[in-house]
Scaffold this active site. Structure first.
Site, PDB file in Angstrom:
ATOM      1  CD  GLU A   9      -2.831  -1.283   0.104  1.00 18.35           C
ATOM      2  OE1 GLU A   9      -3.073  -0.254  -0.579  1.00 18.35           O
ATOM      3  OE2 GLU A   9      -3.326  -2.385  -0.154  1.00 18.35           O
ATOM      4  CG  HIS A  57      -4.162   2.702   1.921  1.00 20.13           C
ATOM      5  ND1 HIS A  57      -4.159   3.685   2.879  1.00 20.13           N
ATOM      6  CD2 HIS A  57      -3.302   3.124   0.947  1.00 20.13           C
ATOM      7  CE1 HIS A  57      -3.345   4.663   2.517  1.00 20.13           C
ATOM      8  NE2 HIS A  57      -2.813   4.354   1.335  1.00 20.13           N
ATOM      9  CG  HIS A 150      -7.286  -1.946  -1.760  1.00 23.14           C
ATOM     10  ND1 HIS A 150      -6.688  -2.476  -2.867  1.00 23.14           N
ATOM     11  CD2 HIS A 150      -8.532  -1.573  -2.155  1.00 23.14           C
ATOM     12  CE1 HIS A 150      -7.518  -2.410  -3.903  1.00 23.14           C
ATOM     13  NE2 HIS A 150      -8.648  -1.867  -3.489  1.00 23.14           N
ATOM     14  CG  ASP A 155      -5.543  -6.481  -0.918  1.00 27.20           C
ATOM     15  OD1 ASP A 155      -6.582  -6.855  -0.351  1.00 27.20           O
ATOM     16  OD2 ASP A 155      -5.427  -5.361  -1.451  1.00 27.20           O
TER      17      ASP A 155
END
Length: 231
Positions: A9, A57, A150, A155
């Site tokens: 991220e 995120h 996210h 993920d």
């Protein structure tokens, strides 16, 4: 074979314009089977967090302000990934940020020859289909209901499942794991198999020969058939 599935991220889309990596999650696979080993860390990007990135995120500048700098854990991360192939979704993006952070630490970048891009794998296997992580999870029946925003580790966990399916499904991983166990165990002798067979109560053999009464009924039945083909 050891492989690492990872995700990052970031504060934005391009490390060349000053964007930084703020989270990384890595999942270890051996022969396409997750081992349970993983690496996860947040990093202070030493800059603000754009609203657009935070919306994706959920990582705010305030949350990241007390997190370590990337250089403080770079050696730990490199030790975890070792020399294994690195799998990521749209891998060029994640490699770009990982190598930008390593460069800022005066460390050698990870060679792109180790890069495995699941977008490219999915495009070859499902031409014309949607290739997002969400779309592939739906295609393969992978539960992502807990994915509200996210997150690098989450993920990576989902992508590890997708990657196994893209490589042919879980059965391949199970077969390879079984082969590895068999190879470690070495050849098995027939007498070993016999000795390892669990003992149980001995059963008398079943009679399979027709009785005299059954043979007599069969003759009567055959005699009653008119114009048999074998007559």
């Amino acid at each position: 074979m050891r492989e690492i599935v990872f995700d990052t991220e970031t504060t934005g889309l391009d490390p060349k314009t000053g964007d930084r990596m703020v989270e990384i999650g890595c999942i270890e696979l051996v022969n396409l089977v997750p081992t349970g080993a993983h690496y996860h860390a947040y990093f202070n990007p030493e800059r603000d967090m754009p609203a657009g990135a935070e919306a994706v995120h959920g990582l705010s500048a305030a949350f990241l302000s007390d997190k370590p700098l990337f250089r403080e854990h770079a050696a730990e991360l490199l030790d975890f990934i070792g020399d294994a192939p690195l799998i990521a979704h749209n891998a060029g993006f994640d490699f770009g940020f990982l190598n930008a952070e390593l460069t800022l630490c005066a460390l050698d970048p990870v060679c792109t020859s180790r890069m495995v891009d699941t977008v490219a794998l999915a495009r070859r296997r499902h031409p014309g289909a949607k290739l997002s992580l969400d779309a592939l999870c739906t295609r393969y029946g992978i539960d992502r209901s807990h994915r509200v925003k996210h997150g690098a580790l989450l993920d990576a966990e989902l992508l590890a499942q997708v990657y196994v399916e893209l490589k042919g499904g879980r059965q391949i991983g199970l077969e390879l794991a079984a082969e590895a166990v068999a190879a470690e165990a070495g050849p098995v002798q027939l007498d070993q198999v016999v000795r390892q067979t669990p003992a149980g109560p001995r059963r008398e053999p079943r009679p399979h020969q027709a009785s005299a009464a059954e043979l007599a009924r069969h003759r009567e039945f055959m005699a009653a058939i008119e114009k048999p083909l074998w007559g």
